[in-house]
Design a protein around this motif. Structure first.
Motif, PDB file in Angstrom:
ATOM      1  N   ASP A   1      -6.066   4.957   7.278  1.00  0.00           N
ATOM      2  CA  ASP A   1      -6.751   3.665   7.336  1.00  0.00           C
ATOM      3  C   ASP A   1      -5.842   2.528   6.879  1.00  0.00           C
ATOM      4  OD1 ASP A   1      -9.281   4.167   8.362  1.00  0.00           O
ATOM      5  OD2 ASP A   1     -10.031   4.896   6.448  1.00  0.00           O
ATOM      6  N   ASN A   2      -4.557   2.825   6.693  1.00  0.00           N
ATOM      7  CA  ASN A   2      -3.651   1.845   6.099  1.00  0.00           C
ATOM      8  C   ASN A   2      -2.313   1.893   6.829  1.00  0.00           C
ATOM      9  OD1 ASN A   2      -2.928  -0.126   4.183  1.00  0.00           O
ATOM     10  ND2 ASN A   2      -2.050   1.400   2.803  1.00  0.00           N
ATOM     11  N   ILE A   3      -2.150   1.030   7.835  1.00  0.00           N
ATOM     12  CA  ILE A   3      -0.977   1.067   8.703  1.00  0.00           C
ATOM     13  C   ILE A   3      -0.401  -0.334   8.869  1.00  0.00           C
ATOM     14  CG2 ILE A   3      -0.128   1.645  11.018  1.00  0.00           C
ATOM     15  CD1 ILE A   3      -2.493   3.588  11.265  1.00  0.00           C
ATOM     16  N   VAL A   4       0.916  -0.431   8.800  1.00  0.00           N
ATOM     17  CA  VAL A   4       1.614  -1.680   9.096  1.00  0.00           C
ATOM     18  C   VAL A   4       2.518  -1.450  10.302  1.00  0.00           C
ATOM     19  CG1 VAL A   4       3.405  -3.289   8.323  1.00  0.00           C
ATOM     20  CG2 VAL A   4       1.556  -2.644   6.773  1.00  0.00           C
ATOM     21  N   VAL A   5       2.434  -2.339  11.281  1.00  0.00           N
ATOM     22  CA  VAL A   5       3.309  -2.307  12.454  1.00  0.00           C
ATOM     23  C   VAL A   5       4.183  -3.560  12.403  1.00  0.00           C
ATOM     24  CG1 VAL A   5       3.421  -2.241  14.977  1.00  0.00           C
ATOM     25  CG2 VAL A   5       1.546  -1.076  13.780  1.00  0.00           C
ATOM     26  N   THR A   6       5.488  -3.371  12.603  1.00  0.00           N
ATOM     27  CA  THR A   6       6.402  -4.502  12.460  1.00  0.00           C
ATOM     28  C   THR A   6       7.561  -4.413  13.444  1.00  0.00           C
ATOM     29  OG1 THR A   6       7.838  -5.704  10.912  1.00  0.00           O
ATOM     30  CG2 THR A   6       7.727  -3.321  10.661  1.00  0.00           C
ATOM     31  N   ASP A   7       8.118  -5.572  13.767  1.00  0.00           N
ATOM     32  CA  ASP A   7       9.375  -5.633  14.523  1.00  0.00           C
ATOM     33  C   ASP A   7      10.456  -6.246  13.635  1.00  0.00           C
ATOM     34  OD1 ASP A   7       8.658  -8.283  14.379  1.00  0.00           O
ATOM     35  OD2 ASP A   7       9.103  -8.729  16.487  1.00  0.00           O
ATOM     36  N   TYR A   8      10.321  -6.063  12.336  1.00  0.00           N
ATOM     37  CA  TYR A   8      11.209  -6.575  11.298  1.00  0.00           C
ATOM     38  C   TYR A   8      10.869  -8.004  10.876  1.00  0.00           C
ATOM     39  CZ  TYR A   8      14.194  -2.532  12.264  1.00  0.00           C
ATOM     40  OH  TYR A   8      14.670  -1.265  12.430  1.00  0.00           O
ATOM     41  N   PHE A   9      10.338  -8.796  11.789  1.00  0.00           N
ATOM     42  CA  PHE A   9      10.033 -10.192  11.465  1.00  0.00           C
ATOM     43  C   PHE A   9       8.529 -10.464  11.417  1.00  0.00           C
ATOM     44  CE2 PHE A   9      14.232 -10.355  13.539  1.00  0.00           C
ATOM     45  CZ  PHE A   9      14.964 -10.920  12.518  1.00  0.00           C
ATOM     46  N   HIS A  10       7.776  -9.760  12.238  1.00  0.00           N
ATOM     47  CA  HIS A  10       6.329  -9.918  12.279  1.00  0.00           C
ATOM     48  C   HIS A  10       5.687  -8.654  11.704  1.00  0.00           C
ATOM     49  CE1 HIS A  10       8.029 -12.442  15.499  1.00  0.00           C
ATOM     50  NE2 HIS A  10       7.091 -13.311  15.140  1.00  0.00           N
ATOM     51  N   PHE A  11       4.635  -8.839  10.931  1.00  0.00           N
ATOM     52  CA  PHE A  11       3.975  -7.720  10.257  1.00  0.00           C
ATOM     53  C   PHE A  11       2.470  -7.778  10.557  1.00  0.00           C
ATOM     54  CE2 PHE A  11       7.819  -8.654   8.010  1.00  0.00           C
ATOM     55  CZ  PHE A  11       8.328  -7.428   7.589  1.00  0.00           C
ATOM     56  N   ILE A  12       1.929  -6.659  11.036  1.00  0.00           N
ATOM     57  CA  ILE A  12       0.489  -6.561  11.297  1.00  0.00           C
ATOM     58  C   ILE A  12      -0.045  -5.349  10.548  1.00  0.00           C
ATOM     59  CG2 ILE A  12      -1.317  -6.331  13.028  1.00  0.00           C
ATOM     60  CD1 ILE A  12       0.565  -7.444  15.100  1.00  0.00           C
ATOM     61  N   ARG A  13      -1.073  -5.562   9.751  1.00  0.00           N
ATOM     62  CA  ARG A  13      -1.704  -4.463   9.004  1.00  0.00           C
ATOM     63  C   ARG A  13      -3.058  -4.164   9.623  1.00  0.00           C
ATOM     64  NH1 ARG A  13      -4.761  -4.594   3.710  1.00  0.00           N
ATOM     65  NH2 ARG A  13      -4.938  -2.394   3.105  1.00  0.00           N
ATOM     66  N   ILE A  14      -3.304  -2.888   9.945  1.00  0.00           N
ATOM     67  CA  ILE A  14      -4.555  -2.479  10.581  1.00  0.00           C
ATOM     68  C   ILE A  14      -5.175  -1.322   9.800  1.00  0.00           C
ATOM     69  CG2 ILE A  14      -3.797  -3.198  12.876  1.00  0.00           C
ATOM     70  CD1 ILE A  14      -3.281  -0.235  13.500  1.00  0.00           C
ATOM     71  N   ASP A  15      -6.472  -1.070  10.070  1.00  0.00           N
ATOM     72  CA  ASP A  15      -7.148   0.076   9.461  1.00  0.00           C
ATOM     73  C   ASP A  15      -7.324   1.180  10.503  1.00  0.00           C
ATOM     74  OD1 ASP A  15      -9.255  -0.678  11.098  1.00  0.00           O
ATOM     75  OD2 ASP A  15     -10.508  -1.432   9.466  1.00  0.00           O
ATOM     76  N   GLY A  16      -8.019   2.240  10.141  1.00  0.00           N
ATOM     77  CA  GLY A  16      -8.178   3.382  11.023  1.00  0.00           C
ATOM     78  C   GLY A  16      -8.989   3.092  12.266  1.00  0.00           C
ATOM     79  N   ALA A  17      -9.789   2.037  12.231  1.00  0.00           N
ATOM     80  CA  ALA A  17     -10.584   1.653  13.409  1.00  0.00           C
ATOM     81  C   ALA A  17      -9.808   0.726  14.340  1.00  0.00           C
ATOM     82  CB  ALA A  17     -11.881   0.983  12.974  1.00  0.00           C
TER      83      ALA A  17
END
Length: 459
Positions: A100-116
């Motif tokens: 439920d705790n994920i960060v996706v990044t391209d080194y400059f942009h950061f997006i945090r999402i949950d399991g849904a």
């Protein structure tokens, strides 16, 4: 200004000065993430970088762990990647089933999402052309926003499961992933060489259990065994003990060959050929290390199960003992329902309530004593042989063993060792078609016997 961001962007600039790929900046990002791990409220946080794998079956690029439990993932894509498109990919959907705790990044942009898949936060630290300048300027507002996003990520508590149904789904989800990896590795070993430990285990199972066992069937059963075996290992450990691949041997009884081979394979998973599967095993370890054991035990109790709706309750202290005895042996039904509902139905994997098992075993024992004049009942090693032709996870055999000990006056009497050696190990039989419950039965029965025999006899 927060010096961490200045160092991070300068490191990226140095790494990408002559071009690069999504992997070029991994070291800079790992160092950057570690600074937040150090500053996190909870101690003992570890950022673990996973090696490059095939895109269709790899693990998350960074796993963040705390005290043996996985806190979350960081997935890294190449600079300028369309992260919104990435969020919808099969890869991220797979990871969302695990955390439920994920960060996706391209080194400059950061997006945090949950399991849904819900976006909890998204921030931009800079743009690629920002690091092309000789003088890199960090925007304080952007740095603060990213800092808050990462602080929230690192402060999120690991998911400690408290309900049996949650546990069944969590183990089943990871067992399916493990099954796929084991199948591929077993096929590879079959083609390349047959000396690998996994192929050796396959040969042992075909020799001792089921001669017509296929590669796919073995991988399926073995994935279940590994997941369930680690769960049982945690049950055998103290509440504060962390189960790892290098200490799991201490908590799984090795009293017969299949279990010894299972434990040896867990230790061998440190080898490089199992890298594709090891991260899933780490997932399972994270789950079992985070269990709220007292809550799971209560939830698995027969007091909480559907029998209550039929007004079947413990009527006295003895019946209460039956309801409470080792409920984990029945958890395999819940696990298999989540793992493969059709197999559970087709193979008839349904528990028999403990009072019913106890009644049947006591009735047989009484008939042996009263009708056949066998004074020791089920404990008579010369006249009595027991066969459970659909043994499952060993429920009836466990009750028979208990009855035998009761008939000789308890496990601490002088007769106990001889009864185990000359009767239980020779005259009690169980057949089971499904390999996973077959092995679980061995684990539970051997554990029970080790616990009942005098300490001087335990090995």
């Amino acid at each position: 200004m927060d010096i961490r961001f200045d160092r991070y962007l300068k490191a990226l600039a140095a790494n990408y000065r002559d071009g690069g790929t999504e992997h070029t900046g991994r070291a800079a990002l790992e160092n950057f993430l570690n600074t937040f791990a150090v500053d996190a409220m909870a101690p003992g946080i570890e950022v673990q970088h996973e090696p490059k794998r095939d895109a269709d079956k790899g693990s998350p690029d960074f796993k963040v762990k705390r005290q043996g439990m996985i806190l979350g993932y960081v997935e890294v894509k190449e600079i300028g990647a369309n992260l919104d498109k990435i969020l919808k990919s099969d890869q991220i959907v797979k990871y969302r089933k695990l955390s439920d705790n994920i960060v996706v990044t391209d080194y400059f942009h950061f997006i945090r999402i949950d399991g849904a898949g819900k976006i909890l936060d998204r921030q931009s630290l800079a743009f690629p052309n920002d690091i092309e300048s000789r003088t890199i300027q960090v925007n304080p507002d952007k740095a603060e926003a990213v800092s808050k996003l990462l602080a929230a990520f690192f402060s999120s508590p690991p998911q400690g499961l408290q309900r049996a149904q949650q546990l069944a789904v969590a183990l089943a989800t990871r067992s399916k992933l493990l099954r796929d990896y084991l199948t591929e590795e077993l096929v590879r070993q079959t083609k390349v060489h047959k000396e690998g430990r996994l192929h050796g285990l396959y040969d042992v199972f075909r020799e001792q259990v089921f001669h017509e066992l296929t590669v796919t069937e073995f991988a399926d059963a073995f994935a279940q065994m590994l997941a369930y075996g680690l769960f049982l290992a945690k049950l055998n450990a103290s509440d504060d003990e962390i189960i790892r691949l290098d200490n799991v041997r201490r908590f799984i009884p090795g009293s017969f060959r299949l279990i010894r081979e299972l434990v040896r394979f867990l230790e061998e998973m440190q080898e490089t050929e199992y890298d594709e599967a090891k991260w899933v095993v780490d997932e399972i370890l994270s789950i079992v290390n985070g269990l709220a054991i007292a809550n799971i035990r209560e939830d698995l109790s027969f007091r909480q199960r559907k029998a209550i709706s039929r007004k079947i309750r413990a009527g006295d202290e003895e019946e209460h003992r039956l309801f409470e005895r080792d409920p984990f042996i029945y958890f395999y039904e819940d696990f298999l329902r989540a793992y493969d509902k059709e197999t559970r139905k087709a193979r008839g994997v349904y528990y028999t309530p403990p009072p019913v098992v106890n009644f049947i075993v006591r009735a047989v024992d009484d008939i042996l004593k009263n009708q056949f004049q066998i004074a020791d009942g089920l404990a008579d090693h010369k006249k009595v042989t027991v066969l459970d032709f659909a043994a499952g996870t060993g429920t009836f055999l466990l009750e028979v063993m208990q009855r035998i000990f009761d008939n000789i006056g308890g496990p601490e009497t002088g007769k106990a060792d001889a009864v185990v050696r000359e009767h239980m190990l020779k005259n009690l039989y169980g057949f089971e078609y499904l390999i996973a419950p077959y092995t679980i039965a061995h684990l539970k029965l051997s554990q029970y016997l080790q616990g009942q025999r005098p300490s001087a006899d335990r090995k």
